[in-house]
Design a protein around this motif. Structure first.
Motif: not given
Length: 76
Positions: A16-19, A47-48, A52-54
């Motif tokens: 999640l963080d890198k890709l 993931t969601w 939502l945060w991103r």
């Protein structure tokens, strides 16, 4: 030489963080159609919440809504 690791050895939070940070939601959904691993990640609540945060800087709280994080994202 170092050990050889399979892609499946990488924890989902690292994926999640890198890709996923470099992909938009449509690309993530398209990617989920390419493998069972990505499909599983795409269906996970974590993931969601991350997306939502991103994308909206929203902190998802399941106590505040009857919607899943994915459904909440879709409504936005």
């Amino acid at each position: 030489m170092g050990e050889y690791y399979e892609y499946y050895d990488i924890p989902n939070d690292i994926k999640l963080d890198k890709l996923f940070k470099n992909l938009n939601v449509n690309e993530i959904v398209d990617l989920s159609a390419t493998s069972k691993d990505f499909s599983k990640i795409c269906e996970e609540q974590e993931t969601w919440i991350y997306l939502l945060w991103r994308d909206f800087r929203i902190i998802y709280d399941s106590d505040d809504t009857d919607l899943t994080a994915k459904d909440y994202y879709i409504l936005l």
